[in-house]
Design an enzyme around this catalytic site. Structure first.
Site, mmCIF file in Angstrom:
data_model
loop_
_atom_site.group_PDB
_atom_site.id
_atom_site.type_symbol
_atom_site.label_atom_id
_atom_site.label_comp_id
_atom_site.label_asym_id
_atom_site.label_seq_id
_atom_site.Cartn_x
_atom_site.Cartn_y
_atom_site.Cartn_z
ATOM 1 N N HIS A 1 -4.033 1.711 7.678
ATOM 2 C CA HIS A 1 -2.658 2.235 7.712
ATOM 3 C C HIS A 1 -2.498 3.395 6.727
ATOM 4 C CE1 HIS A 1 1.882 1.522 7.853
ATOM 5 N NE2 HIS A 1 1.731 2.294 6.798
ATOM 6 N N GLU A 2 -2.995 3.194 5.498
ATOM 7 C CA GLU A 2 -2.829 4.235 4.473
ATOM 8 C C GLU A 2 -3.672 5.465 4.792
ATOM 9 O OE1 GLU A 2 -0.327 3.773 2.805
ATOM 10 O OE2 GLU A 2 -0.153 1.609 2.973
ATOM 11 N N GLY B 1 0.835 -1.185 0.000
ATOM 12 C CA GLY B 1 0.000 0.000 0.000
ATOM 13 C C GLY B 1 0.874 1.240 0.000
ATOM 14 N N HIS C 1 -2.017 7.738 7.150
ATOM 15 C CA HIS C 1 -1.002 8.596 6.528
ATOM 16 C C HIS C 1 -1.578 9.954 6.123
ATOM 17 C CE1 HIS C 1 2.757 6.433 6.199
ATOM 18 N NE2 HIS C 1 2.170 5.349 5.716
ATOM 19 N N CYS D 1 6.216 -0.112 7.281
ATOM 20 C CA CYS D 1 5.853 1.000 6.401
ATOM 21 C C CYS D 1 7.059 1.328 5.525
ATOM 22 C CB CYS D 1 5.473 2.203 7.257
ATOM 23 S SG CYS D 1 5.076 3.673 6.299
ATOM 24 N N LEU D 2 6.810 1.633 4.256
ATOM 25 C CA LEU D 2 7.903 1.955 3.339
ATOM 26 C C LEU D 2 8.617 3.248 3.741
ATOM 27 C CD1 LEU D 2 6.204 1.073 -0.085
ATOM 28 C CD2 LEU D 2 7.864 -0.294 1.195
ATOM 29 N N GLN E 1 3.524 9.870 1.100
ATOM 30 C CA GLN E 1 4.789 9.119 1.138
ATOM 31 C C GLN E 1 5.699 9.408 -0.046
ATOM 32 O OE1 GLN E 1 2.696 5.168 2.119
ATOM 33 N NE2 GLN E 1 4.688 4.945 3.053
HETATM 34 ZN ZN LIG Z 1 2.938 3.490 5.673
#
Ligand SMILES: [Zn+2]
Length: 151
Positions: free
Chosen positions: A132-133, A46, A136, A89-90, A51
């Site tokens: 999660h997204e 995701g 953000h 998380c990226l 991000q």
């Molecule tokens: Zn994330």
């Protein structure tokens, strides 16, 4: 399409409340396609627009190759149950991965890339990824929500 640079924890953009999308144009489509390519390359499941440094309410989720969920201006309208599971998380160093409590099922309303209203129902890992997204977009990272380690 092109891949974009994923910004990391510590960058202020990750802590902002992202702006609502009002125009569903080619620029948005390019953003979504670039996000998808960036996520695949980074082997993520995701990605949220902040991000890649774009403070807009745009998310994508793909927890398996057949699934490609895109939601613009997403909003959780219903949730039920509870799950605790490992999250990463990226934008966050993997050494910080940890357990986070999330709903087991969620219903998310929002818009598709053409501006049509959509309702996305998800459960299990996909529900976790959506939560999660969406976090953000409100400047929230999973590390803010870690469960205490019982060891
Ligand atoms: Zn994330």
């Amino acid at each position: 399409m092109s891949t974009r640079e994923i910004i990391k924890e510590g960058n202020i953009i990750l802590r902002l409340k992202a702006d609502e999308v009002k125009v569903f144009d080619n620029e948005l489509h390019t953003l979504l396609d670039d996000m998808y390519e960036t996520m695949i390359k980074a082997q993520g499941v995701g990605l949220a627009a902040p991000q890649i440094g774009i403070s807009k309410r745009v998310i994508i989720v793909s927890t398996n190759p057949e699934e490609r969920i895109e939601v613009i201006n997403p909003e959780i309208v219903k949730f039920s149950g509870m799950q605790v599971g490992l999250e990463g998380c990226l934008s966050v160093d993997p050494s910080k991965n940890g357990n986070v409590k999330r709903p087991l099922k969620v219903t998310v309303k929002g818009y598709d890339r053409e501006g049509n209203k959509i309702l996305v129902k998800a459960k299990d890992f996909t529900a976790r990824a959506l939560c999660h997204e969406i976090d953000h977009l409100n400047g929230v990272l999973f590390i803010d929500k870690l469960e205490p380690n019982i060891e």
